[in-house]
Design a protein around this motif. Structure first.
Motif, mmCIF file in Angstrom:
data_model
loop_
_atom_site.group_PDB
_atom_site.id
_atom_site.type_symbol
_atom_site.label_atom_id
_atom_site.label_comp_id
_atom_site.label_asym_id
_atom_site.label_seq_id
_atom_site.Cartn_x
_atom_site.Cartn_y
_atom_site.Cartn_z
ATOM 1 N N GLU A 27 0.827 -1.210 0.000
ATOM 2 C CA GLU A 27 0.000 0.000 0.000
ATOM 3 C C GLU A 27 0.864 1.264 0.000
ATOM 4 N N TRP A 31 1.384 4.378 -2.874
ATOM 5 C CA TRP A 31 1.376 5.775 -2.441
ATOM 6 C C TRP A 31 2.678 6.461 -2.841
ATOM 7 N N SER A 71 -3.872 16.193 -0.212
ATOM 8 C CA SER A 71 -4.591 14.937 -0.376
ATOM 9 C C SER A 71 -3.654 13.746 -0.175
ATOM 10 N N ARG A 74 -2.987 13.277 3.488
ATOM 11 C CA ARG A 74 -4.129 12.645 4.168
ATOM 12 C C ARG A 74 -4.165 11.147 3.864
ATOM 13 N N ASP A 75 -3.893 10.797 2.605
ATOM 14 C CA ASP A 75 -3.869 9.370 2.229
ATOM 15 C C ASP A 75 -2.801 8.608 3.010
ATOM 16 N N GLU A 78 -3.899 7.155 6.249
ATOM 17 C CA GLU A 78 -4.793 5.992 6.168
ATOM 18 C C GLU A 78 -4.018 4.676 6.096
#
Length: 109
Positions: A27, A31, A71, A74-75, A78
């Motif tokens: 993940e 990103w 953005s 912020r990702d 997560e």
């Protein structure tokens, strides 16, 4: 035109930071690929401004760059680490994106 002291300080601080290591966590790898594109885009323009080859006011769509980076940051929040190494790398990415955020905001102002 001489760029702001804040921009010059942000640029020097950003350039002093090493890019974080390549992540093992899938993940985070996805990103990271987005960050690499955005990083290259921002750093390319910022280098031209710092070297005096381009005025900051002529950098296109700085507001959009600020939003994209926000953005992306912020990702990052997560993404959940699976190992201690993942957590440490996430912290490195947080510091790196904070420096990039400071740079792009200084560029935009």
């Amino acid at each position: 035109m001489t760029e702001s002291a804040e921009f010059r300080e942000a640029f020097v601080a950003f350039r002093a930071m090493p890019y974080p290591d390549y992540p093992a966590l899938e993940e985070l790898r996805d990103w990271n690929s987005v960050l690499l594109d955005l990083d290259g885009h921002i750093a390319g323009y910022a280098t031209q401004v710092y070297d005096g080859r381009l005025e900051a006011a002529r950098v296109p769509e700085t507001d959009a760059l600020v939003r994209k980076l926000g953005s992306l940051r912020r990702d990052l929040e997560e993404i959940r680490p699976r190992q201690d190494e993942d957590a440490a790398l996430l912290d490195e990415y947080r510091r790196y994106t904070a420096a990039l955020d400071r740079l792009v905001r200084a560029l935009a102002s």
